[in-house]
Design an enzyme around this catalytic site. Sequence first.
Site, PDB file in Angstrom:
ATOM      1  N   GLY A   1       0.842  -1.204   0.000  1.00 43.75           N
ATOM      2  CA  GLY A   1       0.000   0.000   0.000  1.00 43.75           C
ATOM      3  C   GLY A   1       0.868   1.240   0.000  1.00 43.75           C
ATOM      4  O   GLY A   1       1.460   1.557  -1.022  1.00 43.75           O
TER       5      GLY A   1
ATOM      6  N   SER B   1       6.427  -4.569  -2.155  1.00 47.78           N
ATOM      7  CA  SER B   1       5.901  -3.288  -2.594  1.00 47.78           C
ATOM      8  C   SER B   1       6.153  -2.244  -1.501  1.00 47.78           C
ATOM      9  O   SER B   1       7.279  -2.101  -1.055  1.00 47.78           O
ATOM     10  CB  SER B   1       4.426  -3.493  -2.897  1.00 47.78           C
ATOM     11  N   TRP B   2       5.118  -1.512  -1.046  1.00 46.78           N
ATOM     12  CA  TRP B   2       5.322  -0.622   0.099  1.00 46.78           C
ATOM     13  C   TRP B   2       5.950  -1.399   1.261  1.00 46.78           C
ATOM     14  O   TRP B   2       6.738  -0.834   2.027  1.00 46.78           O
ATOM     15  CB  TRP B   2       4.011   0.012   0.552  1.00 46.78           C
TER      16      TRP B   2
ATOM     17  N   ASP C   1       6.366  -4.504 -13.785  1.00 49.82           N
ATOM     18  CA  ASP C   1       5.771  -3.921 -12.582  1.00 49.82           C
ATOM     19  C   ASP C   1       5.428  -2.460 -12.895  1.00 49.82           C
ATOM     20  O   ASP C   1       6.311  -1.673 -13.234  1.00 49.82           O
ATOM     21  CB  ASP C   1       6.780  -4.012 -11.435  1.00 49.82           C
TER      22      ASP C   1
ATOM     23  N   HIS D   1       3.399  -6.767 -10.986  1.00 53.40           N
ATOM     24  CA  HIS D   1       3.732  -6.355  -9.629  1.00 53.40           C
ATOM     25  C   HIS D   1       3.299  -7.329  -8.541  1.00 53.40           C
ATOM     26  O   HIS D   1       3.953  -7.429  -7.503  1.00 53.40           O
ATOM     27  CB  HIS D   1       3.050  -4.993  -9.388  1.00 53.40           C
TER      28      HIS D   1
HETATM   29  N1  STX Z   1       1.670   1.104  -3.963  1.00 54.10           N
HETATM   30  C1  STX Z   1       2.343  -0.110  -4.175  1.00 54.10           C
HETATM   31  C2  STX Z   1       1.961  -1.137  -3.146  1.00 54.10           C
HETATM   32  O1  STX Z   1       2.550  -1.204  -2.109  1.00 54.10           O
HETATM   33  C3  STX Z   1       2.038   2.215  -4.786  1.00 54.10           C
HETATM   34  C4  STX Z   1       0.826  -1.980  -3.410  1.00 54.10           C
HETATM   35  N2  STX Z   1       0.200  -2.073  -4.525  1.00 54.10           N
HETATM   36  N3  STX Z   1      -0.823  -2.937  -4.342  1.00 54.10           N
HETATM   37  C5  STX Z   1      -0.788  -3.362  -3.127  1.00 54.10           C
HETATM   38  O2  STX Z   1       0.219  -2.786  -2.527  1.00 54.10           O
HETATM   39  C6  STX Z   1      -1.735  -4.343  -2.499  1.00 54.10           C
HETATM   40  C7  STX Z   1      -1.819  -5.580  -3.365  1.00 54.10           C
HETATM   41  C8  STX Z   1      -1.292  -4.705  -1.116  1.00 54.10           C
HETATM   42  C9  STX Z   1      -3.113  -3.754  -2.404  1.00 54.10           C
END
Ligand code: STX
Length: 318
Positions: free
Chosen positions: A46, A113-114, A268, A296
């Site tokens: 997120g 990701s985050w 990604d 991603h």
């Molecule tokens: N946000 C990237 C990220 O952390 C820019 C992310 N993208 N999707 C998600 O996290 C979830 C699948 C956890 C919703």
Amino acid sequence: MSVLRGLYPPIDPYDTGFVDVGDGHRLRYERVGTPGAKPAVFLHGGPGGGISPDHRRLFDPARYDLLLFDQRGCGQSTPHAGLDANTTWHLVADIERLRGLMGVRQWLVFGGSWGSTLALAYAQTHPDKVTELVLRGIYFASPAEYRWYYQFGVSEIYPDRWDDFVAPIPENERHDMVAAYRKRLTSDDPVERMKAARAWSLWEGGTIKLVPEGDFIAGFAEDEFALAFARIENHYFYHRAWLEDDQLLRDVSKIRHIPATIVHGRYDMPCPLRNAWALHKAWPEADFRLIEAAGHAHAEPGILDALMRATDAYAATR
Ligand code: STX
């Protein structure tokens, strides 16, 4: 070619609960696997994405004692979608508090990701607490990444979905989408807030898998998820995640001694490969896995295979 690895079977936590971390925030946690086995913590994406039952299945339950938790304001943590006292450095402190409550000296840190951003920030702050790092979908939370995803870049690859993303914003505010969304996501009008939240969240849902899937995307429009996800992501990115530009790359020297795996899909969208590549060059000792035919999401076949192999390999190192 060998068979691609999938998740471990569905599993229930052996313990769940809430931790009061102060500032009015309560975090929901789950403990999964074998009490007393190799300690690990899972950091979700997120920010604002929350944990899901599939995340429990990234680790061998016989060989890990895994902690998962919903970061401030999301998932089942409360206050829902709360932005006060909600910054990168609050989350880093929360991880340390949870480590103490779990009663372990060190642990493996897994972040996608985050979650990779937060894992790097945590490890660079407390390098002595981290035994290994498994990082997927590298994200530095930098202005270049916000521009690419929310201003110009992915707009050229997903022009159809981009139209839906810009729809709630008048033309004269579109030069700064993060600021324009912030206005609406923090509005006093709950209808306007939700409309913005859904559009923000669907942009991400529709662009994170190499081949978009309808059911997966629909989940991002669900009210409760969308509100926390959109408000918290926007809040963090508006504030540049309280990081200096390139801070996480600059401070790699603090963690280069920690065994690490970096997994990244070439296509990604939210987290462009350039950053994972830069991290690889700055940290050649880390095991770098570039997955050619993937976007991603952690659940994409090549990505998941590399993640499962990494947690299995580190399970043997205790
Ligand atoms: N946000 C990237 C990220 O952390 C820019 C992310 N993208 N999707 C998600 O996290 C979830 C699948 C956890 C919703």
